[in-house]
Motif scaffolding. Sequence first.
Motif, PDB file in Angstrom:
ATOM      1  N   ASN A 183       0.815  -1.218   0.000  1.00  0.00           N
ATOM      2  CA  ASN A 183       0.000   0.000   0.000  1.00  0.00           C
ATOM      3  C   ASN A 183       0.847   1.266   0.000  1.00  0.00           C
ATOM      4  OD1 ASN A 183      -3.106  -0.209   0.101  1.00  0.00           O
ATOM      5  ND2 ASN A 183      -2.407  -1.960   1.295  1.00  0.00           N
ATOM      6  N   LEU A 184       2.033   1.203   0.602  1.00  0.00           N
ATOM      7  CA  LEU A 184       2.953   2.344   0.500  1.00  0.00           C
ATOM      8  C   LEU A 184       3.340   2.570  -0.952  1.00  0.00           C
ATOM      9  CD1 LEU A 184       5.530   1.994   3.449  1.00  0.00           C
ATOM     10  CD2 LEU A 184       3.682   3.629   3.247  1.00  0.00           C
ATOM     11  N   VAL A 185       3.677   1.484  -1.659  1.00  0.00           N
ATOM     12  CA  VAL A 185       4.070   1.605  -3.063  1.00  0.00           C
ATOM     13  C   VAL A 185       2.912   2.182  -3.881  1.00  0.00           C
ATOM     14  CG1 VAL A 185       4.933   0.399  -5.107  1.00  0.00           C
ATOM     15  CG2 VAL A 185       5.693  -0.323  -2.838  1.00  0.00           C
ATOM     16  N   LEU A 186       1.697   1.720  -3.613  1.00  0.00           N
ATOM     17  CA  LEU A 186       0.514   2.259  -4.309  1.00  0.00           C
ATOM     18  C   LEU A 186       0.380   3.756  -4.098  1.00  0.00           C
ATOM     19  CD1 LEU A 186      -2.360  -0.344  -3.674  1.00  0.00           C
ATOM     20  CD2 LEU A 186      -1.536   0.435  -5.891  1.00  0.00           C
ATOM     21  N   ASP A 187       0.505   4.189  -2.844  1.00  0.00           N
ATOM     22  CA  ASP A 187       0.353   5.625  -2.551  1.00  0.00           C
ATOM     23  C   ASP A 187       1.487   6.451  -3.143  1.00  0.00           C
ATOM     24  OD1 ASP A 187      -2.106   6.135  -1.260  1.00  0.00           O
ATOM     25  OD2 ASP A 187      -1.374   5.253   0.596  1.00  0.00           O
TER      26      ASP A 187
END
Length: 363
Positions: free
Chosen positions: A98-102
């Motif tokens: 989710n960090l990579v997505l954001d």
Amino acid sequence: MAEEQQLTAAGNEMSASFLAAKKRSDATLAKLEADPSKFTMLTGDRPTGRLHLGHYFGSIKERVAMQNRGVNTNIIIADYQVITDRDTTEHIEDNVLNLVLDYMAAGIDPKKTMIFTHSAVPAENQLLLPFLSLVTEAELHRNPTVKSEMEASGHALTGLLLTYPVHQACDILFCKANVVPIGKDNLPHIEITRTIARRFNERFAKKHHVFPEPAAILSDAPEIPGLDGRKMSKSYGNSIMLGATAEETAKLIKKSPTDSERRITFDPVNRPQVSALLTTAGLVTGRDPQEIAEEIGDSGAGALKKLVTESVNEFLAPHRERRAELAKDMDYIRDVLHDGNKRANAIAEETLDEVRSAMGMKY
């Protein structure tokens, strides 16, 4: 009396250290703007939960700007640092992805910015051993961030928490980063990194220095309050998550506390909760919170919350749209991370090779 004098001396030393760092930061920023290609930046996050609006305005926005200027940008997802003060790694994979997505939804381009995780880069972590020989136990105990994080966690001081400023020095130095954007609170980490780089060069690499002494670029981003007036924090439940839906955001803002006064005024000291909402509206619209308060006037907290909800949702709509599109292909998100890890490994192995050569440890 002697104790008071010691505290005063320590305060004066910290103030002088901050002023020196600020002067260095301003000079570095001027050079960076003149020739961004000469600079390598490292920054990152612990994957302890989702990113929120405070992260966006506090750091992510500036990372994207640095990347787009042409700085060699690197983002570490500090997964090993989760266990400095936590007993579990439950949900860590979900948090990392989710960090990579954001990051990507906010404008981080994995072709220009290397995104990687601690645990996937063994050579970077191996630097911890020689680096630990360059600092004293007293220097580690003096770090104020270690003390505050230990107190906040309620845990005993683990060896990993005590040495994590040295681990951060490995993060910064393995890729020869010479700039690190931080807030004032993290200055001690950069100072210990500079000390480690200097001591390594003096002890093992006098003729051909291996490491640069990185400069902090001090963030001028304001501290973004949470919806209850306290610091925006995942643990307080007062944060607007970047990946939240418009409905979740509306619900969170609706239940945020205000006060009994009907007239809306911007007064962070005496009306922290109302002022936190006004600050949020100001950030996402680029307007002065005072001006927004005057506009709402006697319309009350209901009108304020309505405006904040609409403003935040309008601001985050493009981010959410890009995020939802990216989330349709999680294999691609994993590929981005695997590619970043592969690139980081190549750099780390080269740096470790230089370190071993400098130390006469290549047999």
